[in-house]
Design an enzyme around this catalytic site. Structure first.
Site, mmCIF file in Angstrom:
data_model
loop_
_atom_site.group_PDB
_atom_site.id
_atom_site.type_symbol
_atom_site.label_atom_id
_atom_site.label_comp_id
_atom_site.label_asym_id
_atom_site.label_seq_id
_atom_site.Cartn_x
_atom_site.Cartn_y
_atom_site.Cartn_z
ATOM 1 N N ASP A 87 33.848 52.385 37.373
ATOM 2 C CA ASP A 87 34.558 51.008 37.614
ATOM 3 C C ASP A 87 34.728 50.260 36.318
ATOM 4 O OD1 ASP A 87 35.466 49.077 39.337
ATOM 5 O OD2 ASP A 87 33.634 48.593 40.706
ATOM 6 N N HIS A 118 43.440 52.196 46.436
ATOM 7 C CA HIS A 118 42.940 50.907 46.148
ATOM 8 C C HIS A 118 43.643 50.074 44.918
ATOM 9 C CE1 HIS A 118 39.959 47.664 45.738
ATOM 10 N NE2 HIS A 118 39.454 48.311 44.773
HETATM 11 C C1 HEM Z 1 39.643 48.656 40.680
HETATM 12 C C2 HEM Z 1 36.112 50.175 43.564
HETATM 13 C C3 HEM Z 1 36.027 45.624 46.055
HETATM 14 C C4 HEM Z 1 40.151 44.603 43.513
HETATM 15 C C5 HEM Z 1 38.662 49.297 41.247
HETATM 16 C C6 HEM Z 1 38.259 50.649 40.870
HETATM 17 C C7 HEM Z 1 37.380 50.877 41.781
HETATM 18 C C8 HEM Z 1 37.091 50.026 42.641
HETATM 19 C C9 HEM Z 1 36.698 52.417 41.642
HETATM 20 C C10 HEM Z 1 38.941 51.488 39.703
HETATM 21 C C11 HEM Z 1 38.460 51.176 38.435
HETATM 22 C C12 HEM Z 1 38.932 50.142 37.604
HETATM 23 O O1 HEM Z 1 40.107 49.771 37.609
HETATM 24 O O2 HEM Z 1 38.378 49.035 37.010
HETATM 25 C C13 HEM Z 1 35.713 48.828 44.532
HETATM 26 C C14 HEM Z 1 34.587 49.030 45.346
HETATM 27 C C15 HEM Z 1 34.834 47.720 45.932
HETATM 28 C C16 HEM Z 1 36.033 47.008 45.512
HETATM 29 C C17 HEM Z 1 33.930 50.317 45.373
HETATM 30 C C18 HEM Z 1 33.907 47.163 47.015
HETATM 31 C C19 HEM Z 1 32.654 47.660 47.313
HETATM 32 C C20 HEM Z 1 37.380 45.267 45.462
HETATM 33 C C21 HEM Z 1 37.819 43.740 45.975
HETATM 34 C C22 HEM Z 1 38.879 43.607 45.155
HETATM 35 C C23 HEM Z 1 39.194 44.419 44.157
HETATM 36 C C24 HEM Z 1 37.034 43.004 47.025
HETATM 37 C C25 HEM Z 1 39.724 42.165 45.376
HETATM 38 C C26 HEM Z 1 40.157 41.687 46.411
HETATM 39 C C27 HEM Z 1 40.364 45.637 42.303
HETATM 40 C C28 HEM Z 1 41.342 45.480 41.565
HETATM 41 C C29 HEM Z 1 41.294 46.495 40.712
HETATM 42 C C30 HEM Z 1 40.176 47.362 41.051
HETATM 43 C C31 HEM Z 1 42.227 44.469 41.158
HETATM 44 C C32 HEM Z 1 42.078 47.008 39.158
HETATM 45 C C33 HEM Z 1 43.210 47.633 39.722
HETATM 46 C C34 HEM Z 1 44.165 48.023 38.560
HETATM 47 O O3 HEM Z 1 44.453 47.008 37.563
HETATM 48 O O4 HEM Z 1 44.477 49.098 38.304
HETATM 49 N N1 HEM Z 1 38.015 48.984 42.117
HETATM 50 N N2 HEM Z 1 36.446 47.712 44.609
HETATM 51 N N3 HEM Z 1 38.076 45.535 44.411
HETATM 52 N N4 HEM Z 1 39.523 46.669 42.251
HETATM 53 FE FE1 HEM Z 1 37.885 47.369 43.515
#
Ligand code: HEM
Length: 496
Positions: free
Chosen positions: A217, A353
């Site tokens: 992450d 996601h």
């Molecule tokens: C990216 C997990 C909650 C927004 C990611 C990534 C993972 C992840 C594994 C890919 C790694 C990265 O690009 O940094 C999770 C988990 C969550 C969670 C396990 C809850 C337990 C959220 C929430 C939001 C969010 C609540 C916003 C509403 C984003 C965004 C990215 C991202 C904007 C970057 C996407 C990109 O630019 O490619 N998340 N996330 N995440 N997550 Fe989450």
């Protein structure tokens, strides 16, 4: 300082002259977590209510010197680098402290925060109400309306949060005691009451940097123009004003009170992850493709739910096989835009996601009359840390969560409406998003954070359209609040 002066508390949108955006970011005035992220192995969020306003203001004046600015974090990071270079195996005892206030906190302090948003703004409404009205959190109907099924601590009014980050529990504990002394906690005249505190820890060993489902992450945070020296490739650079108030890109920088300049909204979410259930779901639904083993088929399904392999490699660049070299190459692992996939989800499902929460070229390259749509204003700076233990043997055996674990999710932005709330409500929870695609099936919900009737579609590697329906909840929101993290000047001159 320390007294409730009328001049310092009367800053309003109507009385404050429009703010001229400064040319360069004032790194000594911006709290460190916003742009740099406080370096951390462990982190404590202390949620508090103000019980004695006059004393609080005086105490806050003594607290402010502890607050770590962006400049302070950059210095710390340099120290860490030099320490590692010298071959030291132990971590340097560094600590970082930040503070932020909710709308109720500003009200309690008698500070007019109307320039931060209209009465309908999520910050003013508060996350408790917003969770059931807009975020899709499950709730229960009561005599006073629909209330979210949250941890009782987050049902109480919160006035602010103090964030302490450090390299060890000992360092954290020491700083916590120092802060408790400043605010007179456990004396006969405290100025704050600690409603609850939550501790998060980076996961141990090889899982360090990975969230509880096992995916790396914190890879694709936006690079802030004028701050990050080595901006990420790909469409992930933002104007500073999307993250920090008062700069180009801030949707209302001209109308915000001067004390709000160099601040940012902090969204905190207490998110529980159903890890055994998630693993069980992958195990039971492996994607059959070529000569993949069932285990590899499950890994592929996991990668297609997230949009990245557990290693961090994006599936848009490496769709059917993990690429560990790509995963750790910062020049390449963000250099993708779902290009050539505007109307296709062959490489990466629309609902994955990372594609839901940052659709990149899906909207930027959308042809008229619908597109092109810029997602620049919808970018957030993600922080956050894992909480809770590793899986127990029992949980692995029964595939049932027995111990609470998840993510203390935090993010910064200059508009919650355009940032976090938009991502959750308009994208993650919306089965029809992204718009404009011509697949027969609608994309479905974000399989991680989407709230509602959970299904998603995807073109599987065999080029067949598949819909996964009846997906269990993998992430359960149990609390949170919207805060504003003021500048050092704002803390000294208006709040204290
Ligand atoms: C990216 C997990 C909650 C927004 C990611 C990534 C993972 C992840 C594994 C890919 C790694 C990265 O690009 O940094 C999770 C988990 C969550 C969670 C396990 C809850 C337990 C959220 C929430 C939001 C969010 C609540 C916003 C509403 C984003 C965004 C990215 C991202 C904007 C970057 C996407 C990109 O630019 O490619 N998340 N996330 N995440 N997550 Fe989450």
């Amino acid at each position: 300082l320390g007294t409730l002066s009328t001049t310092s508390t009367s800053a309003t949108s109507s009385t404050t002259p429009p703010v001229t955006p400064p040319d360069t970011l004032d790194l000594n005035n911006i709290q460190g977590d916003i742009l740099s992220g406080l370096p951390k192995k462990t982190q404590l969020y202390i949620f508090f209510q103000i019980v004695d306003v006059t004393k609080f203001r005086a105490d806050l004046a003594r607290f402010v010197p502890l607050v770590k600015t962006v400049a302070g974090v950059l210095k710390d990071r340099q120290l860490i680098k030099e320490h590692k270079k010298k071959g030291h195996k132990t971590l340097i005892p560094l600590v970082g402290v930040n503070i932020a206030f909710s709308h109720l906190g500003f009200v309690k302090l008698g500070i007019d925060d109307s320039s931060l948003g209209p009465a309908t703004d999520p910050f003013i409404i508060g996350q408790f109400k917003d969770s059931v009205q807009n975020l899709g959190d499950a709730g229960t109907q009561t005599a006073s309306g629909l209330v979210p099924n949250w941890d009782p601590a987050f049902v109480q009014p919160l006035h602010g949060v103090i964030l302490i980050s450090g390299e060890s529990h000992e360092t954290l504990q020491k700083k916590k005691l120092e802060i408790e002394c400043i605010f007179g906690v456990r004396t006969i005249q405290p100025s704050i009451f600690q409603v609850t505190s939550l501790r998060g820890d980076v996961r141990p060993g090889a899982e360090s940097g990975h969230e509880h489902f096992g995916f790396l992450d914190g890879i694709s945070n936006p690079a802030v123009i004028g701050f990050d020296k080595d901006p990420n490739p790909g469409p992930v650079s933002v104007n500073p004003g999307v993250i920090v108030t008062g700069y180009t890109g801030d949707p209302s920088q001209a109308t915000r009170a001067s004390w709000a300049v160099d601040g940012s909204f902090l969204v905190f979410r207490y998110l529980f992850q159903q890890v055994p259930e998630f693993n069980d779901f992958l195990r039971k639904n492996p994607i059959a493709f070529q000569d993949l083993t069932p285990e590899e088929g499950s890994d592929l399904l996991g990668a297609r739910l997230v949009g990245r392999w557990k290693s961090g490699a994006p599936i848009d660049l490496s769709p059917f096989k993990n690429d560990p070299v790509l995963a750790v190459d910062p020049k390449r692992n963000n250099d993708f835009k779902f290009e050539g996939e505007i109307n296709s989800q062959f490489r990466c499902p629309f609902a994955a996601h990372v594609r839901k929460t940052n659709p990149r070229n899906d909207l930027e390259a959308l042809p008229p009359p619908v597109g092109p749509i810029s997602v620049q204003k919808n970018r957030i700076m993600r922080r956050g840390v894992q909480f809770g233990p590793e899986l127990t043997k029992e949980e692995k055996k029964t595939a049932k969560t027995e111990c609470g674990r998840g993510l203390l999710f935090a993010c910064y932005q200059t508009s919650i409406t355009n940032g976090f709330q938009f991502l959750q409500k308009t994208w993650a929870n919306n089965p029809k998003f992204p718009i404009g695609q011509t697949q027969p099936e609608e994309p479905g919900l974000d399989p991680l954070i989407g709230q509602g009737v959970r299904s998603m579609s995807g073109t599987d590697p065999n080029n067949e359209e598949k819909v996964i329906s009846g997906m269990p909840d993998f992430i359960i929101p149990r609390g949170g609040e919207y805060f504003f993290s003021p500048s050092l000047k704002g803390l000294r001159e208006t709040l204290a």
